[in-house]
Scaffold this active site. Sequence first.
Site, short mmCIF file in Angstrom:
data_model
loop_
_atom_site.label_atom_id
_atom_site.label_comp_id
_atom_site.label_asym_id
_atom_site.label_seq_id
_atom_site.Cartn_x
_atom_site.Cartn_y
_atom_site.Cartn_z
CG HIS A 89 67.44 19.90 24.09
ND1 HIS A 89 67.21 21.14 24.65
CD2 HIS A 89 68.51 19.40 24.74
CE1 HIS A 89 68.11 21.37 25.59
NE2 HIS A 89 68.91 20.32 25.66
CG ASP A 109 65.18 23.28 22.99
OD1 ASP A 109 66.12 23.82 23.62
OD2 ASP A 109 64.74 22.16 23.28
#
Length: 477
Positions: free
Chosen positions: A29, A131
């Site tokens: 990520h 995110d």
Amino acid sequence: MAENGKATKKLQSASVPHVLVIPFPSQGHLLPLLDLVYHLSMRRVSLTIAVTPANLPLLSPLLAKSPPNSVETIVLPFPSHPSVPPGVENAKDLPSLPHFHSFMHTLVGLMDPLLSWARSHPKPVSAIISDSFLGWTQNLAAELDIPRIVFSSNGLLFTAVSHYLWLRMPRRPDPTDDNYPVSFEEVANSPVYPWRHLSWLYRTYVEGDPDCEFIKENFLLNLKSEFVVSNSFEALEGEEFRQSVQTLGFKQAWSVGPLAPTTGASDRGGTASMSAGEVMTWLDGCPDGSVLYICFGTQVDLSTEQGAALAAALELSGVRFIWVNKGASAVPNGFEKRTADRGRVIGGWAPQLAILNHAAVGWFLTHCGWNSVLEAITAGVAMLTWPMAADQFCNARLLIESAKVAVPAVEGMKTIPDAKELGGILRNTIGEGGKEIRQRAKELSTKAVEAVREGGSSWRELEDVVEEIYKISSKVH
């Protein structure tokens, strides 16, 4: 990706927007988001990245390459949680998968420190980019009365599938039926996945459990944002995939990938049993397209039984290979000696980008993690799929059925493949049987490279993201 685009030039006279970037602390990520930050910094956007102490070193390549004073950091202590071992600040260091629920939940402890920082900072924050695993940052944006842009480190398909699950909450009548079909009617091509292929986070949801309810709310909060940026590109996931995401609630979805590691994000190095120079020298002696690269990412270790089956398949197939082995017991004793004339086993870290881009490598046996998928696509390497968890089943189907650049090999985290069957797949695919797939992989590679060049689809969409950030900034201030 080409820098300093037309949108940026048109905005030279405008005040520089200040964006707070909040990554999810997991390699898959965090690293692509850092690459997005780099591209934004090159387009006259000021950015501050929130990070905890143990993850700060991962920012070093970005900070070294970005324009002076364009990227700053705010370093905050990692929040404590009774179920997260002390000292663990990155998901790769969790002792087991069940700890992931608590790990996601504990990060909400960063909200109050971030709120205090933003309210006291001399340069007001124009927007938040965070995110998709940090849905609680939507509440942070609301407190600051600014917009939030969701960053999806995955493709559009999985972004749609994962949010569909938490929005519609499909359940299986029989809690033991792992083959129960779940339909995704609002997603492109209306895919149907067996229950066992769904996200582990969703399959392990327990109603009323605090961590599980937090994760559910996390994804629903994402849908309150107007914007999502995906690490994908048009030739891989076209307009129908964009519409899938927007149908679920996002008003605008941009594809800006492949976010190649412009800041050294992928081949960062580590401990290895074989130097990069030795690997490249060995590959130099192999015919073009003849080598199978085998790697299952940073968080998967094959069991002894799985390793034995894979080793037997490699011996039966006769193919050339490089096998990256993280687990100490996965490679059987004597295997390396028996296959020394056509294979290499690398213990620990391997220079994946360099390997995939070597002319000798034609195939990649992969767990189908999205970063690995994009690296293989960009390199023009065809794939053999062994999806195990998370987004990987979704990614594998996209590669096999839609892009047609992959062949199914094995599936499942605990599956022990049949050595004879897998050996046959390797032998037939890496030989004459896989020529058409390799050709399609090369063609998709060309399209991926074109997407990020000036004027390409991802280049244009990144320009649109920058223009939107400037519009947001002008409204906020």
